[in-house]
Scaffold this active site. Structure first.
Site, PDB file in Angstrom:
ATOM      1  N   TRP A   1     -15.996  11.227 -12.818  1.00  0.00           N
ATOM      2  CA  TRP A   1     -15.024  11.052 -11.742  1.00  0.00           C
ATOM      3  C   TRP A   1     -14.400  12.381 -11.331  1.00  0.00           C
ATOM      4  O   TRP A   1     -14.008  12.552 -10.173  1.00  0.00           O
ATOM      5  CB  TRP A   1     -13.938  10.059 -12.165  1.00  0.00           C
ATOM      6  CG  TRP A   1     -13.081  10.512 -13.319  1.00  0.00           C
ATOM      7  CD1 TRP A   1     -13.314  10.291 -14.638  1.00  0.00           C
ATOM      8  CD2 TRP A   1     -11.864  11.256 -13.246  1.00  0.00           C
ATOM      9  NE1 TRP A   1     -12.315  10.852 -15.402  1.00  0.00           N
ATOM     10  CE2 TRP A   1     -11.406  11.444 -14.576  1.00  0.00           C
ATOM     11  CE3 TRP A   1     -11.112  11.779 -12.195  1.00  0.00           C
ATOM     12  CZ2 TRP A   1     -10.236  12.146 -14.880  1.00  0.00           C
ATOM     13  CZ3 TRP A   1      -9.944  12.480 -12.493  1.00  0.00           C
ATOM     14  CH2 TRP A   1      -9.519  12.656 -13.812  1.00  0.00           C
TER      15      TRP A   1
ATOM     16  N   TRP B   1      -9.497   7.776  -8.209  1.00  0.00           N
ATOM     17  CA  TRP B   1     -10.693   8.047  -9.006  1.00  0.00           C
ATOM     18  C   TRP B   1     -10.578   7.475 -10.411  1.00  0.00           C
ATOM     19  O   TRP B   1     -11.547   6.937 -10.954  1.00  0.00           O
ATOM     20  CB  TRP B   1     -10.997   9.549  -9.025  1.00  0.00           C
ATOM     21  CG  TRP B   1     -11.734   9.955  -7.795  1.00  0.00           C
ATOM     22  CD1 TRP B   1     -11.222  10.508  -6.655  1.00  0.00           C
ATOM     23  CD2 TRP B   1     -13.133   9.777  -7.558  1.00  0.00           C
ATOM     24  NE1 TRP B   1     -12.217  10.700  -5.725  1.00  0.00           N
ATOM     25  CE2 TRP B   1     -13.395  10.265  -6.252  1.00  0.00           C
ATOM     26  CE3 TRP B   1     -14.189   9.261  -8.305  1.00  0.00           C
ATOM     27  CZ2 TRP B   1     -14.674  10.235  -5.694  1.00  0.00           C
ATOM     28  CZ3 TRP B   1     -15.468   9.241  -7.754  1.00  0.00           C
ATOM     29  CH2 TRP B   1     -15.695   9.726  -6.461  1.00  0.00           C
TER      30      TRP B   1
ATOM     31  N   TRP C   1       1.860   1.572  -3.451  1.00  0.00           N
ATOM     32  CA  TRP C   1       0.715   2.048  -4.256  1.00  0.00           C
ATOM     33  C   TRP C   1       0.682   3.573  -4.243  1.00  0.00           C
ATOM     34  O   TRP C   1       0.417   4.211  -5.269  1.00  0.00           O
ATOM     35  CB  TRP C   1      -0.580   1.468  -3.708  1.00  0.00           C
ATOM     36  CG  TRP C   1      -1.833   1.931  -4.392  1.00  0.00           C
ATOM     37  CD1 TRP C   1      -2.725   2.843  -3.922  1.00  0.00           C
ATOM     38  CD2 TRP C   1      -2.345   1.501  -5.664  1.00  0.00           C
ATOM     39  NE1 TRP C   1      -3.761   3.015  -4.808  1.00  0.00           N
ATOM     40  CE2 TRP C   1      -3.554   2.199  -5.892  1.00  0.00           C
ATOM     41  CE3 TRP C   1      -1.898   0.597  -6.627  1.00  0.00           C
ATOM     42  CZ2 TRP C   1      -4.322   2.026  -7.045  1.00  0.00           C
ATOM     43  CZ3 TRP C   1      -2.675   0.425  -7.777  1.00  0.00           C
ATOM     44  CH2 TRP C   1      -3.862   1.136  -7.968  1.00  0.00           C
TER      45      TRP C   1
ATOM     46  N   GLU D   1       0.832  -1.206   0.000  1.00  0.00           N
ATOM     47  CA  GLU D   1       0.000   0.000   0.000  1.00  0.00           C
ATOM     48  C   GLU D   1       0.866   1.256   0.000  1.00  0.00           C
ATOM     49  O   GLU D   1       0.527   2.270  -0.628  1.00  0.00           O
ATOM     50  CB  GLU D   1      -0.935  -0.003   1.210  1.00  0.00           C
ATOM     51  CG  GLU D   1      -1.987  -1.086   1.168  1.00  0.00           C
ATOM     52  CD  GLU D   1      -2.891  -0.966  -0.042  1.00  0.00           C
ATOM     53  OE1 GLU D   1      -3.379   0.148  -0.328  1.00  0.00           O
ATOM     54  OE2 GLU D   1      -3.117  -1.991  -0.717  1.00  0.00           O
TER      55      GLU D   1
ATOM     56  N   TRP E   1     -20.985  11.061 -19.726  1.00  0.00           N
ATOM     57  CA  TRP E   1     -21.400  11.393 -18.363  1.00  0.00           C
ATOM     58  C   TRP E   1     -22.638  12.291 -18.382  1.00  0.00           C
ATOM     59  O   TRP E   1     -22.867  13.027 -19.343  1.00  0.00           O
ATOM     60  CB  TRP E   1     -20.287  12.145 -17.641  1.00  0.00           C
ATOM     61  CG  TRP E   1     -18.972  11.434 -17.560  1.00  0.00           C
ATOM     62  CD1 TRP E   1     -17.815  11.783 -18.185  1.00  0.00           C
ATOM     63  CD2 TRP E   1     -18.670  10.263 -16.790  1.00  0.00           C
ATOM     64  NE1 TRP E   1     -16.812  10.898 -17.866  1.00  0.00           N
ATOM     65  CE2 TRP E   1     -17.309   9.954 -17.018  1.00  0.00           C
ATOM     66  CE3 TRP E   1     -19.412   9.439 -15.953  1.00  0.00           C
ATOM     67  CZ2 TRP E   1     -16.671   8.870 -16.427  1.00  0.00           C
ATOM     68  CZ3 TRP E   1     -18.786   8.353 -15.359  1.00  0.00           C
ATOM     69  CH2 TRP E   1     -17.436   8.077 -15.593  1.00  0.00           C
TER      70      TRP E   1
ATOM     71  N   ASN F   1     -10.706   3.127   3.101  1.00  0.00           N
ATOM     72  CA  ASN F   1     -10.350   2.897   1.704  1.00  0.00           C
ATOM     73  C   ASN F   1     -11.353   2.004   0.970  1.00  0.00           C
ATOM     74  O   ASN F   1     -11.701   2.258  -0.184  1.00  0.00           O
ATOM     75  CB  ASN F   1      -8.957   2.277   1.608  1.00  0.00           C
ATOM     76  CG  ASN F   1      -8.504   2.129   0.167  1.00  0.00           C
ATOM     77  OD1 ASN F   1      -8.335   3.115  -0.539  1.00  0.00           O
ATOM     78  ND2 ASN F   1      -8.325   0.895  -0.282  1.00  0.00           N
TER      79      ASN F   1
END
Length: 493
Positions: free
Chosen positions: A375, A398, A291, A288, A319, A357
């Site tokens: 997003w 996102w 990440w 993580e 969208w 998360n």
């Protein structure tokens, strides 16, 4: 005595393992710590409301740490209406202090890189030393590339590459004392930056967080002692305190990622390696941490992705017009969608400036796939309400959910808010904490109250449409609409 050195603090609000501060101390002269508030220079991503709250308290904590070492923090604010800038303020400070050098730690956002490069050139042009250092990442983005010499766009190879590299430098301790100049330059009181909200929506922040280096250390120790040995298995359950909650501390540079890296790898080796039970749990946390690095790697190499999708076909995704979807967007923002796990997550975000998360993925999926709202709208809301609002991580998260970024979840992976709630909050601790109007519902109906028998709702004191909203969209129908929308851009390939 050597001339003073200015240390320009930004998102590196700690004294331990601060490379710019270490380099300044090595010069042997006085050290002048400086913070410059210049939000306009970070446009379009000026710090949001929750970030400003954290920044205020983190700067106050840094001031205390500096004072304990015989130093202080010089605070300045840019007045752009007069043509002032971070550069002009640094030039004033160099003139006032006689500083021979200005040191700072790097940031990786495009606008900041361009500003800092210009500042470095200007200072060097008048004979001053200007140097930047890496304080926030394990590995510099411009030093990491795949076998073709290009940026990584998939996480697993990126992780393997990072693990195979030489370890980052060891962390350095905080100095016991800092040499002070004979005369300090003028400084603003912290309160004059007006970082705290005028309307006190932040009341619950104080119980949830302790900004500053000491708070970061305490949070890290809590996590290591209580949660690290079950992190991989327990991290997805939002009703339990099993995550690190280090994200805001990392964002504001109150704790060093390389100190975490070395300490946890040391624990893994002591426990017999990554294949042991403890090793697997602890290594997952390091994944993580990497990440987070991956997000910075992508933002550095693809700087347009803060506003635009990495995958160009998603530029044409159909969208909803945000003006026409204002009612649905507002319901999502306020935690009034009628889906309990979504509403719990959005209320947690508003109340404490943070969201678990797993719930970030669920709430983001609901916005972009159930509601077909872009997003970018979600990223803007998170940016303003998260205490850990970090451009690299926010963009990565996102775009991952929307399916339009690197290593993204495919768009057709649509989180079901009912089954996600039942799986990860089966006992309902999380929903009952943040959606108390549903607290008396039995577990069986907690994540689908609209299906509960009338008698069950009555006994629990729930009146749909009054005490709790009906679902604003049917998930099954929304999923079908999302897949149809995806088909319109798939056909363009």
């Amino acid at each position: 005595m050597p001339a003073p050195t200015i240390v320009w603090f930004r998102l590196d609000l700690r004294l331990a393992d601060n490379p710019a501060l270490v380099a300044a101390c090595e010069q042997g002269g006085p050290v002048v710590p400086v913070f410059i508030w210049a939000p306009e220079e970070e446009a379009p991503w000026q710090p949001g409301g929750a970030s400003r709250w954290w920044l205020h308290h983190s700067l106050a904590a840094l001031e205390r740490e500096l004072q304990a070492r015989g130093s202080r923090l010089v605070i300045r604010r840019v007045d752009s209406s007069t043509g002032q800038s971070s550069l002009t303020i640094l030039q004033e400070l160099v003139a006032d202090t006689g500083a021979a050098a200005v040191y700072w730690n790097r940031r990786y956002e495009k606008e900041i890189i361009e500003r800092d490069s210009s500042i470095k050139s200007e200072l060097r042009g008048v004979g001053r030393e200007a140097e930047s250092f890496n304080a926030s990442l394990l590995f510099e983005p411009f030093e990491v590339a795949n076998l073709q010499g290009k940026p990584f766009q998939v996480y697993t190879p990126f992780w393997k590459h990072c693990v195979a590299r030489a370890a980052p430098p060891l962390a350095t301790p905080a100095p016991n004392a800092l040499p002070a100049p004979v005369d300090w330059p003028k400084s603003l009181p912290l309160k004059e930056l007006n970082l705290l909200p005028r309307i006190p929506w932040d009341r619950q922040f104080y119980a949830a967080w302790q900004p500053g280096e000491q708070g970061a250390t305490a949070q890290y120790n809590r996590f290591v002692e209580n949660c690290l040995n079950e992190y991989k298995d327990a991290r997805d359950f939002p009703g339990e305190a099993t995550t690190s909650r280090l994200s805001p501390h990392l964002h504001f540079g109150e704790i060093s990622p390389r100190s975490i890296w070395h300490e946890i790898w040391g624990m893994i080796r002591e426990q017999g390696g990554a294949k042991t039970l403890f090793g697997a749990q602890a290594e997952h946390f390091l994944k993580e941490l990497v990440w987070r690095e991956f997000g910075y790697h992508l933002l550095y190499h693809f700087p347009h992705t803060d506003l635009r999708p990495l995958r160009p076909q998603y530029e044409n995704f159909p969208w909803k017009d945000p003006q026409q979807a204002q009612t649905e967007l507002r319901a999502w923002q306020r935690g009034q969608t009628g889906y309990p796990i979504i509403d719990a997550g959005m209320r947690q975000l508003w109340q404490i400036g943070w969201q678990h998360n797993r719930v970030r993925m669920i709430t983001a999926s609901f916005l972009v796939k159930d509601l077909l709202i872009s997003w970018q709208e979600g990223a803007k809301w998170f940016w303003d309400t998260l205490v850990d609002a970090d451009l690299a991580s926010n963009t990565l998260g996102w775009q991952w959910t929307a399916g339009c970024g690197a290593d993204a979840a495919p768009y057709f992976r649509i989180f079901n808010p009912i089954t996600q709630g039942e799986r990860f909050d089966a006992a309902g601790h999380y929903v009952r904490q943040y959606v108390p109007e549903l607290a008396q519902l039995p577990d069986e109906w907690l994540h689908r109250p609209w299906e509960a028998p009338a008698g069950v709702l009555s006994t629990a004191g729930v009146t749909l449409g009054k005490t709790y909203p009906h679902p604003i969209v049917d998930h099954s129908a929304a999923r079908t609409a999302a897949l149809a929308a995806l088909a319109t851009i798939s056909a363009e390939k």
